[in-house]
Design an enzyme around this catalytic site. Structure first.
Site, PDB file in Angstrom:
ATOM      1  N   ARG A  51      50.223  47.458  60.421  1.00  0.00           N
ATOM      2  CA  ARG A  51      50.003  46.783  59.140  1.00  0.00           C
ATOM      3  C   ARG A  51      48.916  45.724  59.327  1.00  0.00           C
ATOM      4  O   ARG A  51      48.473  45.473  60.431  1.00  0.00           O
ATOM      5  CB  ARG A  51      51.297  46.198  58.539  1.00  0.00           C
ATOM      6  N   GLY A  52      48.519  45.128  58.171  1.00  0.00           N
ATOM      7  CA  GLY A  52      47.384  44.206  58.222  1.00  0.00           C
ATOM      8  C   GLY A  52      46.151  44.990  57.810  1.00  0.00           C
ATOM      9  O   GLY A  52      45.903  46.089  58.342  1.00  0.00           O
ATOM     10  N   ALA A  53      45.401  44.452  56.846  1.00  0.00           N
ATOM     11  CA  ALA A  53      44.332  45.234  56.216  1.00  0.00           C
ATOM     12  C   ALA A  53      43.337  45.880  57.204  1.00  0.00           C
ATOM     13  O   ALA A  53      43.127  47.103  57.162  1.00  0.00           O
ATOM     14  CB  ALA A  53      43.611  44.365  55.196  1.00  0.00           C
ATOM     15  N   ARG A  94      49.068  53.338  51.690  1.00  0.00           N
ATOM     16  CA  ARG A  94      49.306  52.023  51.065  1.00  0.00           C
ATOM     17  C   ARG A  94      48.169  51.743  50.071  1.00  0.00           C
ATOM     18  O   ARG A  94      47.014  52.087  50.367  1.00  0.00           O
ATOM     19  CB  ARG A  94      49.397  50.903  52.126  1.00  0.00           C
ATOM     20  N   GLN A 197      56.542  38.744  58.400  1.00  0.00           N
ATOM     21  CA  GLN A 197      55.375  38.874  59.297  1.00  0.00           C
ATOM     22  C   GLN A 197      55.114  37.569  60.059  1.00  0.00           C
ATOM     23  O   GLN A 197      54.683  37.589  61.217  1.00  0.00           O
ATOM     24  CB  GLN A 197      54.108  39.225  58.493  1.00  0.00           C
ATOM     25  N   ASP A 238      43.561  41.135  51.550  1.00  0.00           N
ATOM     26  CA  ASP A 238      43.666  42.601  51.554  1.00  0.00           C
ATOM     27  C   ASP A 238      42.629  43.248  50.646  1.00  0.00           C
ATOM     28  O   ASP A 238      42.259  44.405  50.836  1.00  0.00           O
ATOM     29  CB  ASP A 238      45.064  43.035  51.146  1.00  0.00           C
ATOM     30  N   ASN A 248      46.298  38.968  48.495  1.00  0.00           N
ATOM     31  CA  ASN A 248      46.834  38.790  49.849  1.00  0.00           C
ATOM     32  C   ASN A 248      48.360  38.777  49.751  1.00  0.00           C
ATOM     33  O   ASN A 248      48.927  38.919  48.666  1.00  0.00           O
ATOM     34  CB  ASN A 248      46.298  37.496  50.477  1.00  0.00           C
ATOM     35  N   LYS A 249      48.985  38.631  50.881  1.00  0.00           N
ATOM     36  CA  LYS A 249      50.455  38.695  50.959  1.00  0.00           C
ATOM     37  C   LYS A 249      51.134  37.847  49.887  1.00  0.00           C
ATOM     38  O   LYS A 249      50.694  36.725  49.619  1.00  0.00           O
ATOM     39  CB  LYS A 249      50.861  38.235  52.378  1.00  0.00           C
TER      40      LYS A 249
HETATM   41  O1  MRU Z   1      51.933  43.954  54.225  1.00  0.00           O
HETATM   42  P1  MRU Z   1      51.017  43.588  55.356  1.00  0.00           P
HETATM   43  O2  MRU Z   1      51.730  43.014  56.531  1.00  0.00           O
HETATM   44  O3  MRU Z   1      50.084  44.722  55.721  1.00  0.00           O
HETATM   45  O4  MRU Z   1      50.128  42.421  54.736  1.00  0.00           O
HETATM   46  C1  MRU Z   1      49.180  41.786  55.553  1.00  0.00           C
HETATM   47  C2  MRU Z   1      48.483  40.682  54.850  1.00  0.00           C
HETATM   48  O5  MRU Z   1      48.711  40.411  53.694  1.00  0.00           O
HETATM   49  C3  MRU Z   1      47.412  39.972  55.601  1.00  0.00           C
HETATM   50  O6  MRU Z   1      47.333  38.636  55.197  1.00  0.00           O
HETATM   51  C4  MRU Z   1      46.071  40.657  55.306  1.00  0.00           C
HETATM   52  O7  MRU Z   1      46.155  42.026  55.569  1.00  0.00           O
HETATM   53  C5  MRU Z   1      44.968  40.086  56.073  1.00  0.00           C
HETATM   54  S1  MRU Z   1      45.182  40.506  57.786  1.00  0.00           S
HETATM   55  C6  MRU Z   1      43.903  40.233  58.667  1.00  0.00           C
END
Ligand code: MRU
Length: 349
Positions: A51-53, A94, A197, A238, A248-249
């Site tokens: 996970r993470g963009a 996703r 996270q 994201d 973002n999250k």
């Molecule tokens: O749902 P996730 O864990 O994939 O969400 C991640 C985030 O929202 C991060 O802040 C975002 O991807 C930036 S990561 C470098």
């Protein structure tokens, strides 16, 4: 190519397969999975093992390599159809992080060249995406940390570190560099409900790097901003719309509002491939809603009582007006808005 023995990393390629660190099992267990087909990569993204963009984009690129390998012996048109089907599967994993679609578009351009050494050229491209992400993170860390004055306290949300990227991190990369420069008097990380996270990944990463951090609940953020005189709230992204609105999250929007009230600066750190110039504003940005089970199980229960519905949006949109600075590898954009985003977009150096 990233070295499997190097520090924390979410994935690496070795001997024809993608090796993924299962982030669902962290920090309790460091389980590595060997994935040798595109459907497996799509599953790993959907289930958030990865996970993470930026990391999602990198994984999808390797997923296309695996598809190329799997269908290498088919006649050209059957091969193209099979790879296209795998790419649709990867794209559906996703919806919010645009880095996934950006990486697939880059892989598609390689496919269209119809090289006789298809698998090799696909692998080279995936490895280039991976390596470039690491370099971009280093550059953003340099740019972002140079804005942070000595004696600052920072607050971050979600996990934006090595685990979420090709290595080093976006927002966490800036924090890591500011810490190494001796500029930080405190680092606060939110739990990041419901998936945690922050509690499960960010504090684990920082602790592994001997960087002291204080974990707080998401709902403590505003009180901590006031009490600890937080100077910077630093987050990743994201997807960023052409007008500078930031997805973002979930919880990021609330942090930006609280930061504005408490006089803390709000910094977004993201590689430029997170920018989606096709999207005029955050209004039409696709927000992922995940199963209510994720929320309920975090509370430690199997089932909610009858009649209770659960709404679980996992991203939100922060209006550009609340963003003080956007840091990309192309430079620092103070108070992002359409004109500045277009200028940065034209600057491909
Ligand atoms: O749902 P996730 O864990 O994939 O969400 C991640 C985030 O929202 C991060 O802040 C975002 O991807 C930036 S990561 C470098």
């Amino acid at each position: 190519m990233p070295n499997p023995r190097r520090g924390i990393q979410p994935l690496y390629w070795q001997r024809g397969a993608l090796h993924v660190l299962d982030q669902c099992a962290l920090p309790a267990r460091e389980n590595w999975l060997r994935i040798d087909n595109a459907a497996g990569v799509a599953d790993a993204i959907r289930s958030m093992m990865i996970r993470g963009a930026p990391a999602i984009g990198i994984a999808a690129a390797y997923g296309v390599v695996l598809s190329g390998r799997m269908h290498a012996d088919k006649p050209v048109s059957a091969q193209q159809q099979a790879i296209a089907a795998d790419m649709r599967l990867l794209a559906a994993a996703r919806p919010t992080a645009v880095n996934l679609f950006w990486a697939l578009a880059r892989m598609r351009r390689v496919l269209e060249k119809q090289s006789p050494q298809l698998v090799e050229v696909l692998l080279q491209e995936a490895q280039a995406i991976h390596q470039q992400d690491l370099e971009q993170n280093r550059r953003m860390a340099e740019l972002g940390s140079s804005l942070i004055l000595s004696g600052s306290a920072v607050l971050t949300h979600c996990n934006t570190g090595s685990l979420a990227t090709g290595g080093y991190g976006t927002a966490l990369g800036v924090i890591r560099s500011a810490f190494r420069a001796g500029h930080l008097r405190g680092i606060f990380a939110t739990e990041t409900r419901p998936w945690l996270q922050g509690a499960r990944l960010t504090v684990w990463e920082l602790s592994r790097n001997d960087i002291p951090v204080t974990l707080i609940t998401d709902s403590a953020a505003a009180a901590v901003m006031r009490r600890e005189h937080i100077n910077w709230v630093i987050v990743g992204a994201d997807r960023i719309a052409a007008n500078g609105d930031v997805a973002n999250k979930i919880g990021t929007y609330a942090l930006a509002l609280a930061a504005r009230h408490h006089g803390a600066c709000f910094m977004v750190v993201a590689p430029f491939n997170t920018v989606d110039m096709q999207l005029a504003s955050g209004a039409d940005l696709p927000i992922e809603y995940r199963s209510g089970e994720e929320l309920w199980k975090t509370a430690g229960f199997e089932q909610p009582p009858a009649g209770v519905e659960i709404l679980n949006p996992v991203f939100d949109v922060t209006p550009a007006a609340l963003v003080d600075v956007l840091v990309t590898e192309r430079g620092v954009i103070p108070k992002p808005e359409l004109r500045k985003m277009m200028e940065a977009c034209a600057n491909t150096r």
